[in-house]
Design a protein around this motif. Structure first.
Motif, PDB file in Angstrom:
ATOM      1  N   GLU A  21      -7.926   7.137  -0.094  1.00 36.12           N
ATOM      2  CA  GLU A  21      -7.352   7.679  -1.319  1.00 36.12           C
ATOM      3  C   GLU A  21      -6.371   8.794  -0.976  1.00 36.12           C
ATOM      4  O   GLU A  21      -6.457   9.425   0.092  1.00 36.12           O
ATOM      5  CB  GLU A  21      -8.448   8.214  -2.246  1.00 36.12           C
ATOM      6  CG  GLU A  21      -9.400   7.139  -2.762  1.00 36.12           C
ATOM      7  CD  GLU A  21     -10.548   7.708  -3.560  1.00 36.12           C
ATOM      8  OE1 GLU A  21     -11.192   6.938  -4.291  1.00 36.12           O
ATOM      9  OE2 GLU A  21     -10.811   8.933  -3.445  1.00 36.12           O
TER      10      GLU A  21
ATOM     11  N   VAL B  19      -6.766   5.857  -9.578  1.00 37.21           N
ATOM     12  CA  VAL B  19      -8.209   5.876  -9.743  1.00 37.21           C
ATOM     13  C   VAL B  19      -8.614   6.912 -10.778  1.00 37.21           C
ATOM     14  O   VAL B  19      -9.485   6.679 -11.619  1.00 37.21           O
ATOM     15  CB  VAL B  19      -8.902   6.152  -8.397  1.00 37.21           C
ATOM     16  CG1 VAL B  19     -10.420   6.202  -8.571  1.00 37.21           C
ATOM     17  CG2 VAL B  19      -8.523   5.093  -7.378  1.00 37.21           C
TER      18      VAL B  19
ATOM     19  N   GLU C  56       0.828  -1.188   0.000  1.00 40.55           N
ATOM     20  CA  GLU C  56       0.000   0.000   0.000  1.00 40.55           C
ATOM     21  C   GLU C  56       0.866   1.242   0.000  1.00 40.55           C
ATOM     22  O   GLU C  56       2.092   1.171   0.115  1.00 40.55           O
ATOM     23  CB  GLU C  56      -0.925   0.007   1.223  1.00 40.55           C
ATOM     24  CG  GLU C  56      -0.192  -0.039   2.546  1.00 40.55           C
ATOM     25  CD  GLU C  56      -1.134  -0.127   3.724  1.00 40.55           C
ATOM     26  OE1 GLU C  56      -0.729   0.242   4.833  1.00 40.55           O
ATOM     27  OE2 GLU C  56      -2.291  -0.552   3.528  1.00 40.55           O
TER      28      GLU C  56
ATOM     29  N   ARG D 240     -11.764   7.773   2.881  1.00 37.75           N
ATOM     30  CA  ARG D 240     -11.955   7.302   1.509  1.00 37.75           C
ATOM     31  C   ARG D 240     -10.917   6.258   1.115  1.00 37.75           C
ATOM     32  O   ARG D 240     -11.127   5.501   0.169  1.00 37.75           O
ATOM     33  CB  ARG D 240     -11.871   8.471   0.526  1.00 37.75           C
ATOM     34  CG  ARG D 240     -12.820   9.610   0.814  1.00 37.75           C
ATOM     35  CD  ARG D 240     -12.592  10.717  -0.191  1.00 37.75           C
ATOM     36  NE  ARG D 240     -13.345  11.904   0.155  1.00 37.75           N
ATOM     37  CZ  ARG D 240     -14.002  12.643  -0.723  1.00 37.75           C
ATOM     38  NH1 ARG D 240     -14.013  12.299  -1.982  1.00 37.75           N
ATOM     39  NH2 ARG D 240     -14.653  13.724  -0.349  1.00 37.75           N
TER      40      ARG D 240
ATOM     41  N   ARG E 174      -4.965   8.141  -6.145  1.00 40.19           N
ATOM     42  CA  ARG E 174      -4.667   6.714  -6.026  1.00 40.19           C
ATOM     43  C   ARG E 174      -5.294   6.149  -4.763  1.00 40.19           C
ATOM     44  O   ARG E 174      -5.528   6.870  -3.796  1.00 40.19           O
ATOM     45  CB  ARG E 174      -3.152   6.485  -6.001  1.00 40.19           C
ATOM     46  CG  ARG E 174      -2.480   6.775  -7.318  1.00 40.19           C
ATOM     47  CD  ARG E 174      -0.992   6.548  -7.242  1.00 40.19           C
ATOM     48  NE  ARG E 174      -0.340   7.546  -6.425  1.00 40.19           N
ATOM     49  CZ  ARG E 174       0.976   7.568  -6.181  1.00 40.19           C
ATOM     50  NH1 ARG E 174       1.741   6.625  -6.679  1.00 40.19           N
ATOM     51  NH2 ARG E 174       1.505   8.506  -5.442  1.00 40.19           N
ATOM     52  N   ARG E 175      -5.504   4.840  -4.820  1.00 35.64           N
ATOM     53  CA  ARG E 175      -5.958   4.132  -3.625  1.00 35.64           C
ATOM     54  C   ARG E 175      -4.754   3.839  -2.750  1.00 35.64           C
ATOM     55  O   ARG E 175      -3.705   3.392  -3.231  1.00 35.64           O
ATOM     56  CB  ARG E 175      -6.670   2.835  -4.004  1.00 35.64           C
ATOM     57  CG  ARG E 175      -8.024   3.031  -4.655  1.00 35.64           C
ATOM     58  CD  ARG E 175      -8.826   1.729  -4.640  1.00 35.64           C
ATOM     59  NE  ARG E 175      -8.135   0.696  -5.392  1.00 35.64           N
ATOM     60  CZ  ARG E 175      -8.414   0.378  -6.650  1.00 35.64           C
ATOM     61  NH1 ARG E 175      -9.373   1.031  -7.292  1.00 35.64           N
ATOM     62  NH2 ARG E 175      -7.752  -0.588  -7.265  1.00 35.64           N
ATOM     63  N   THR E 176      -4.908   4.039  -1.455  1.00 37.84           N
ATOM     64  CA  THR E 176      -3.784   3.824  -0.545  1.00 37.84           C
ATOM     65  C   THR E 176      -3.503   2.345  -0.317  1.00 37.84           C
ATOM     66  O   THR E 176      -2.386   1.976   0.028  1.00 37.84           O
ATOM     67  CB  THR E 176      -4.065   4.501   0.805  1.00 37.84           C
ATOM     68  OG1 THR E 176      -5.317   4.023   1.320  1.00 37.84           O
ATOM     69  CG2 THR E 176      -4.140   6.013   0.648  1.00 37.84           C
ATOM     70  N   LYS E 177      -4.481   1.477  -0.539  1.00 34.65           N
ATOM     71  CA  LYS E 177      -4.266   0.059  -0.234  1.00 34.65           C
ATOM     72  C   LYS E 177      -3.421  -0.646  -1.280  1.00 34.65           C
ATOM     73  O   LYS E 177      -2.744  -1.633  -0.967  1.00 34.65           O
ATOM     74  CB  LYS E 177      -5.605  -0.656  -0.075  1.00 34.65           C
ATOM     75  CG  LYS E 177      -6.434  -0.723  -1.345  1.00 34.65           C
ATOM     76  CD  LYS E 177      -7.725  -1.506  -1.098  1.00 34.65           C
ATOM     77  CE  LYS E 177      -8.556  -1.623  -2.375  1.00 34.65           C
ATOM     78  NZ  LYS E 177      -9.793  -2.404  -2.141  1.00 34.65           N
TER      79      LYS E 177
END
Length: 313
Positions: free
Chosen positions: A86, A140, A24, A84, A132-135
């Motif tokens: 993100e 995105v 992540e 979120r 971006r997604r943190t995971k």
């Protein structure tokens, strides 16, 4: 670089995160994003079936900026919303000189005798916003702004025709790539807080311990609702003239001389939203105006009529 007949699969997770042993958004991503890059010269060559092109850049610089496109503390160049999951990051690329040249290939569908297409510009920049997604660090949405100052471009009619053919040769590959992105784009079903009003801006994003609501408001203020690409030219002087050397004999025979056209554009802008759905709201667009509401009502009416016809079938 070489154009692909079929689009490649997505890259997947960030290679920086994988190399650092993490899955992540974390410390490794922040370190790489904080780098200030300076390149004296860079050359990019592009090959396709119909033409080959080259991009040459001198004095290229890349660095992180805050949401107002100013260099500042690196902590101000990213906005993370844990609720979120993100993160928003902002980058800027600048250069002193850009040279673009394109010419037809021997085995392409172009005419056997073509005039190479050339363009030289000075002092341009690109502003990049990423969500971006943190995971998993997957992108995105993104926003890319290509900004140019005064631009002088001299084109012959044969170069203009060649440029149209170059665009046609890329259209098929671009369409396949766009279809792939649309098929892999996430559905807009996630619930996000409503857009804040002008009085609800967060003045100190990194001071003290902000509440989750204030983080959400600041994130939503600079959020990219959908991916978009923009081109802004402050002034464009376009000269189009005929090829006198190719038509000299015919012109003298008929008693005619060559001609030219000069076009001047000020603050010319192009905005492209590839993932925008018909009938959706346009209030988040860069150059939104109330006149677009009429267009929005017209689009929603057409979509409703289309859906009713589909239901009948």
């Amino acid at each position: 670089m070489r154009t692909c007949e079929e689009p490649r699969p997505p890259n997947g997770q960030s290679p920086i995160a994988l190399a650092a042993g993490q899955s992540e958004y974390g410390f490794a991503e922040k370190v790489v994003e904080g780098m200030f890059i300076v390149v004296n010269s860079i050359t990019i060559k592009i090959h396709s079936k119909a033409f080959h092109a080259s991009f040459e850049l001198w004095q290229l610089q890349g660095y992180s900026v805050n949401p107002n496109w100013q260099q500042s503390d690196l902590r101000l160049t990213r906005i993370t919303d844990p609720h979120r999951g993100e993160v928003l990051t902002f980058k800027e690329l600048t250069w002193q000189t850009l040279r673009i040249e394109a010419d037809a290939t021997d085995n392409g569908d172009q005419d056997p005798v073509t005039t190479p297409l050339r363009l030289i510009t000075n002092q341009g920049r690109i502003q990049i916003s990423l969500k971006r997604r943190t995971k998993d660090c997957n992108v995105v949405a993104s926003k890319l702004m290509f900004l140019l100052d005064d631009l002088l471009w001299v084109l012959t009619d044969s170069q203009l025709k060649a440029m149209m053919k170059y665009a046609e040769s890329l259209s098929e590959a671009m369409e396949k790539s766009a279809q792939q992105r649309k098929s892999l784009a996430p559905e807009s079903v996630q619930v996000t807080p409503p857009a804040p009003s002008a009085q609800q801006s967060w003045a100190q994003p990194f001071g003290g311990s902000p509440s989750p609501s204030s983080i959400g408001q600041y994130f939503d203020k600079h959020d990219m609702k959908e991916s978009s690409y923009h081109l802004l030219i402050s002034r464009l002087d376009l000269h189009i003239c005929d090829d006198s050397h190719a038509r000299e004999a015919g012109a003298l025979k008929h008693g005619m001389l060559g001609g030219a056209i000069q076009l001047t554009f000020r603050r010319m802008a192009f905005d492209y939203y590839p993932f925008h759905r018909a009938g959706d709201a346009c209030k988040h667009w860069v150059r939104y105006s109330e006149a677009m509401e009429t267009r929005g009502q017209w689009a929603r009416k057409l979509v409703s009529e289309f859906q009713s016809k589909i239901e009948k079938l």
